[in-house]
Design a protein around this motif. Structure first.
Motif, PDB file in Angstrom:
ATOM      1  N   GLN A  48      -6.646   6.834  -5.331  1.00  0.00           N
ATOM      2  CA  GLN A  48      -7.567   5.840  -5.858  1.00  0.00           C
ATOM      3  C   GLN A  48      -6.946   4.448  -5.837  1.00  0.00           C
ATOM      4  N   GLU A  49      -5.675   4.359  -6.205  1.00  0.00           N
ATOM      5  CA  GLU A  49      -4.993   3.064  -6.174  1.00  0.00           C
ATOM      6  C   GLU A  49      -4.949   2.513  -4.750  1.00  0.00           C
ATOM      7  N   LEU A  50      -4.741   3.391  -3.791  1.00  0.00           N
ATOM      8  CA  LEU A  50      -4.713   2.950  -2.395  1.00  0.00           C
ATOM      9  C   LEU A  50      -6.078   2.426  -1.977  1.00  0.00           C
ATOM     10  N   LEU A  51      -7.133   3.150  -2.315  1.00  0.00           N
ATOM     11  CA  LEU A  51      -8.478   2.706  -1.952  1.00  0.00           C
ATOM     12  C   LEU A  51      -8.834   1.396  -2.635  1.00  0.00           C
ATOM     13  N   TRP A  53       0.826  -1.208   0.000  1.00  0.00           N
ATOM     14  CA  TRP A  53       0.000   0.000   0.000  1.00  0.00           C
ATOM     15  C   TRP A  53       0.859   1.257   0.000  1.00  0.00           C
ATOM     16  N   SER A  54       1.976   1.224   0.704  1.00  0.00           N
ATOM     17  CA  SER A  54       2.823   2.426   0.788  1.00  0.00           C
ATOM     18  C   SER A  54       3.492   2.760  -0.544  1.00  0.00           C
ATOM     19  N   GLU A  55       3.465   1.819  -1.476  1.00  0.00           N
ATOM     20  CA  GLU A  55       4.172   2.012  -2.744  1.00  0.00           C
ATOM     21  C   GLU A  55       3.254   2.408  -3.897  1.00  0.00           C
ATOM     22  N   VAL A  56       1.933   2.447  -3.655  1.00  0.00           N
ATOM     23  CA  VAL A  56       1.039   2.879  -4.730  1.00  0.00           C
ATOM     24  C   VAL A  56       1.211   4.379  -4.940  1.00  0.00           C
ATOM     25  N   LEU A 115      -0.697  10.501  -0.792  1.00  0.00           N
ATOM     26  CA  LEU A 115      -1.640   9.396  -0.957  1.00  0.00           C
ATOM     27  C   LEU A 115      -2.978   9.684  -0.281  1.00  0.00           C
ATOM     28  N   PHE A 116      -2.983  10.609   0.655  1.00  0.00           N
ATOM     29  CA  PHE A 116      -4.212  10.893   1.402  1.00  0.00           C
ATOM     30  C   PHE A 116      -4.766  12.282   1.086  1.00  0.00           C
ATOM     31  N   ASP A 117      -4.219  12.893   0.029  1.00  0.00           N
ATOM     32  CA  ASP A 117      -4.691  14.206  -0.407  1.00  0.00           C
ATOM     33  C   ASP A 117      -5.904  14.019  -1.303  1.00  0.00           C
ATOM     34  N   ASP A 118      -7.006  13.649  -0.663  1.00  0.00           N
ATOM     35  CA  ASP A 118      -8.214  13.312  -1.400  1.00  0.00           C
ATOM     36  C   ASP A 118      -9.405  13.541  -0.477  1.00  0.00           C
ATOM     37  N   ALA A 119     -10.535  13.908  -1.071  1.00  0.00           N
ATOM     38  CA  ALA A 119     -11.717  14.209  -0.263  1.00  0.00           C
ATOM     39  C   ALA A 119     -12.241  12.991   0.478  1.00  0.00           C
ATOM     40  N   ARG A 120     -11.830  11.812   0.069  1.00  0.00           N
ATOM     41  CA  ARG A 120     -12.295  10.591   0.727  1.00  0.00           C
ATOM     42  C   ARG A 120     -11.497  10.252   1.983  1.00  0.00           C
TER      43      ARG A 120
END
Length: 660
Positions: A587-590, A580-583, A639-644
Motif C-alpha cells: 500500500q505504501e508503494l502504491l 520506493w524500494s525502501e517502503v 512489496l508486490f505480494d498483493d492482489a493489485r
C-alpha cells in the motif's frame, strides 16, 4: 533586372534540386538492390571468417572502377549524362558494399544495440510506432534530441513494414549513400565535374570510416565541406577593384546554406552548432575583408586611377559589414523555418518549465577531448592526405576560395576544441572530440585538391613528361584502395558488436547462445495480455533499457542522464525509485507511486536476485572518465505480494504489472 535575377535564382535552385533528387533515386536503388542481394546468401559471420572481408574488397574495387570511368568521361567531355550516372552509382555502391557486406550476416547495424546505439535504436523504434514527435523514453514529453533523421527512418520502416530496430541498418546505410551523392551533386555545382567526383569520393570514404557508427552525424559530416564552400560564396563577394563595391548575386548560395543549416538542426545539434559557428566566423572574416578592400580603394593611387566621368563612389564601412550580415540574417531565417517545426513542441513545453536539468548531455570528457586532434601528424595514408591538405590550405589561402572556406572550417574546429577545453572550468564541455570526423572530411577534401594541384605543378616543373600523368593516377589509385580496404579493420570493433549482440528476434548473428534479450518477446506478450494495451500505452520501469529499444514501451527512467530529456527530472526520478524500494508495504508503494509528479509505471521489469528484485540505474560522475556510475536498486519481493500486482517470472526477469 530584378526579374531576371529572380528567374536565374529559380533556375539555379531548381536545376540543383532536380539533379539531387535524381541522384537520390539512384542511390536508393543501388542500396536497395545491394542489401537485398546480400540478404539472399547465408554468409558466415564477419568476425569468424574472412569471406565477407574479401568480397568487400572486390566490391570496393568495382565501385572505384565506376568512379574512374566517370572521371575519365568527364575529363574527355564525353557522355556527360552517363558519367554523372556512373558517379552516382559508384559512390553509392561504395557505401553499400563497405558497410553492407561486412554486416550482411546480421540484422544489426554497427555497434549493435550497445552503448550509444541503444538510445538511437530506441528513438527510431519510438518514431516508427508513431509519426508524432514524442520523447524516445518518457511519456507525455516532446523530444529534446533532434528527431529529423529518426522521423524519416520511422516512415521508411512503416513503408517497408519493418520494426524500428530492424530498419536501422538499411536505413543508416541508405541515408549515408544518399548524403554522399547529394554532396557530389553540390560539389559538381561548385567546381569542375571531374574534380567533384574525386573529392566527393575521398570525403565519403573518410566519413564512412570515422563517422558511420553515428549515421545521422555522418549524413551531416559528408555535406559540411561543400556547404562551407557554398556559404563562403554567399558571404564573401569580392569587391570590384575600382569601387570597392561587392559584386551582386550569391542568393542561391544563401538559400542553400540556410536549408542545410536547417536540416543539420533537425538531425544533429552539435554539428548544427558547429556549422553555425563556422558560418558566423566566415561572415566576420568576409566583413573584415570588405572593410580592408574599402580602405584599399580609397588610397590616393586608386583614386587617381578613377577620374572624370568614370569616377564612382566608394561605399563605406557600413556596406562592407552590412552585406555579409544581411546574408547571414537571411540564412538564419531560412534555418529557423526548416528547424522550428521539430523544436517547437519542446520550446513550448519549456515555457511551463523554466527550470531544467541542464548540462548533462555535455558532461563527457574523454582523453580525445583534452587534446587537439592532429591527424596530419600521423604516419598513415589518411595522415599523408591530411598533411597534403594542410600544405594546400596554407599555400592557396590567398588565391583559392575553396582553400579559404575549407581553411576557415578547419580553424573553426580548433577554436571549438579550445573553447571546449576552457568550458571545463565552468563544469561542462562542448564535446569537441565528436568533431574529429568533421575535421577529417575537411582535411580530406583539402588533401584531394592539394594532390591534384600538386601533381599538376610537378608535371609542369618536370617539363610535362608523357608518363607522369599515369604515375599520378597509379599513386592515387593505390592510395585510395589501400585506405578503403582498411576500413573494415578500423570498424572491426563496431562490426563485431553487431554480431555478438542479440537482435530483436532473439538471435546472435555469430550463431552463439543469445543473451537474456531472447526473452523480450515473451515479456512483450505478457505485457500486452495483462494490461490490454498496446506498448505505447504503457510505462515500464526497468534497468534493462534495451527492452525499450526493441519495443515501443515508454520508460519511467532512461538509460543515463546524458541522453535524458531535460524536462524529465532524471535525478529526481532516480531518487524517487530508490525511495520506493525502501517502503515497507504494497500500500505504501502504491501511495508513493500515486504521489509522484510523473506518470507512474504500469509495470516493473526486474532481474531476480534471490528473493529480491533488482534493477540498475546510472548516475553522472563527470568530470570523471568514465562519466557514468552504475548502481543497483533492490526491491523486496514482498512489496508486490498483493492482489493489485500481477507477478510473472520470465527467464531471469520478473515482470510485475500494476492492475489499474
Amino acid at each position: 533586372m530584378t526579374t531576371s535575377r529572380g528567374a536565374r535564382l529559380v533556375r539555379q535552385v531548381g536545376a540543383g534540386v532536380g539533379e539531387a533528387v535524381l541522384a537520390t533515386v539512384v542511390a536508393v536503388l543501388v542500396v536497395a538492390v545491394g542489401l537485398v542481394a546480400f540478404s539472399l546468401v547465408n554468409w558466415p559471420a564477419f568476425n569468424s571468417s574472412n569471406v565477407l572481408r574479401s568480397l568487400t574488397t572486390v566490391g570496393q574495387v568495382a565501385s572505384a572502377v565506376l568512379l574512374a570511368v566517370s572521371i575519365a568521361l568527364l575529363r574527355m567531355r564525353r557522355a556527360r549524362r552517363w558519367a554523372k550516372l556512373l558517379s552516382w552509382t559508384g559512390i553509392s555502391a561504395f557505401v553499400t558494399v563497405t558497410l553492407g557486406l561486412p554486416l550482411a550476416a546480421t540484422k544489426l547495424y554497427l555497434f549493435g544495440v550497445s552503448v550509444d546505439q541503444e538510445f538511437r535504436t530506441e528513438y527510431l523504434t519510438r518514431l516508427t510506432d508513431s509519426a508524432a514527435l514524442r520523447d524516445m523514453t518518457y511519456a507525455d514529453l516532446p523530444p529534446f534530441y533532434p528527431a529529423g533523421w529518426f522521423w524519416f527512418g520511422g516512415r521508411v520502416a512503416n513503408v517497408l513494414g519493418m520494426d524500428g530496430w530492424e530498419v536501422f541498418k538499411p536505413y543508416a546505410i541508405g541515408s549515408i549513400a544518399v548524403a554522399a551523392v547529394v554532396a557530389l551533386v553540390l560539389w559538381s555545382r561548385l567546381i569542375r565535374a571531374d574534380w567533384a567526383v574525386g573529392v566527393a569520393a575521398a570525403t565519403t570514404a573518410v566519413a564512412v570510416t570515422y563517422a558511420a557508427p553515428e549515421a545521422y552525424g555522418a549524413v551531416i559530416a559528408i555535406m559540411i565541406p561543400p556547404v562551407l564552400v557554398l556559404a563562403w560564396g554567399a558571404l564573401y563577394r569580392p569587391a570590384e577593384p575600382a569601387t570597392g563595391t561587392p559584386t551582386a548575386g550569391g542568393w542561391a548560395a544563401v538559400l542553400g546554406t540556410g536549408l542545410f543549416l536547417g536540416l543539420a538542426a533537425t538531425f544533429y545539434t552539435l554539428y548544427f552548432a558547429f556549422a553555425v559557428f563556422t558560418v558566423v566566423l566566415m561572415a566576420i572574416v568576409a566583413a573584415g575583408a570588405g572593410v580592408r578592400m574599402r580602405y584599399a580603394a580609397r588610397t590616393p593611387r586608386r583614386i587617381a586611377a578613377r577620374s572624370g566621368a568614370e569616377r564612382e563612389p566608394v561605399h563605406g564601412i557600413g556596406r562592407a559589414i552590412g552585406t555579409p550580415l544581411l546574408r547571414l540574417v537571411v540564412m538564419g531565417l531560412v534555418t529557423a523555418l526548416v528547424a522550428l517545426p521539430v523544436f517547437l513542441p519542446f520550446l513550448l513545453r519549456m515555457l511551463d518549465r523554466p527550470k531544467l536539468e541542464s548540462g548533462g548531455a555535455f558532461h563527457y570528457l574523454p582523453e580525445a577531448g583534452s587534446e587537439l586532434p592532429l591527424p596530419m601528424a600521423e604516419f598513415s595514408m589518411l595522415g599523408g592526405l591530411c598533411l597534403i591538405g594542410v600544405i594546400w590550405l596554407v599555400v592557396r589561402a590567398s588565391s583559392s576560395r575553396r582553400a579559404q572556406s575549407l581553411g576557415i572550417g578547419v580553424v573553426a574546429v580548433y577554436l571549438w576544441s579550445l573553447l571546449s577545453m576552457l568550458a571545463t572550468v565552468a563544469g561542462t564541455t562542448l564535446l569537441s572530440f565528436r568533431l574529429e570526423p568533421v575535421l577529417l572530411v575537411l582535411l580530406a577534401a583539402a588533401g584531394g585538391f592539394g594532390f591534384v594541384e600538386g601533381a599538376r605543378a610537378v608535371y609542369q616543373a618536370l617539363n610535362e613528361p608523357a608518363r607522369f600523368r599515369w604515375v599520378a593516377i597509379v599513386l592515387a589509385t593505390v592510395g585510395a584502395l589501400a585506405f578503403c580496404q582498411n576500413i573494415p579493420h578500423v570498424l572491426a570493433p563496431e562490426i563485431t558488436t553487431a554480431y555478438t549482440d542479440t537482435d530483436g528476434d532473439g538471435f546472435r548473428a555469430d550463431q552463439r547462445d543469445p543473451a537474456a534479450i531472447r526473452h523480450y518477446h515473451h515479456i512483450d506478450d505478457a505485457l500486452r495480455a495483462q494490461t490490454g494495451r498496446e506498448p505505447s500505452g504503457n510505462v515500464v520501469l526497468t534497468g534493462d533499457t534495451t527492452f525499450l529499444a526493441y519495443y515501443p514501451y515508454f520508460g519511467f527512467q532512461g538509460l543515463t542522464s546524458h541522453y535524458a530529456n531535460p524536462l524529465a527530472d532524471y535525478a529526481d526520478r532516480s531518487a524517487t525509485i530508490e525511495a520506493w524500494s525502501e517502503v515497507e508495504t504494497p500500500q505504501e508503494l502504491l501511495d508513493a507511486m500515486a504521489d509522484a509528479p510523473w506518470r507512474a509505471p504500469d509495470a516493473f521489469l526486474f532481474r531476480r536476485s534471490g528473493d529480491d528484485y533488482t534493477l540498475r540505474l546510472a548516475a553522472d560522475t563527470y568530470p570523471n572518465d568514465p562519466n557514468v556510475r552504475r548502481y543497483t536498486v533492490t526491491f523486496p519481493a514482498a512489496l508486490f505480494d498483493d492482489a493489485r500486482f500481477t507477478t510473472t517470472d520470465i527467464g531471469p526477469f520478473t515482470l510485475v504489472v500494476v492492475k489499474r
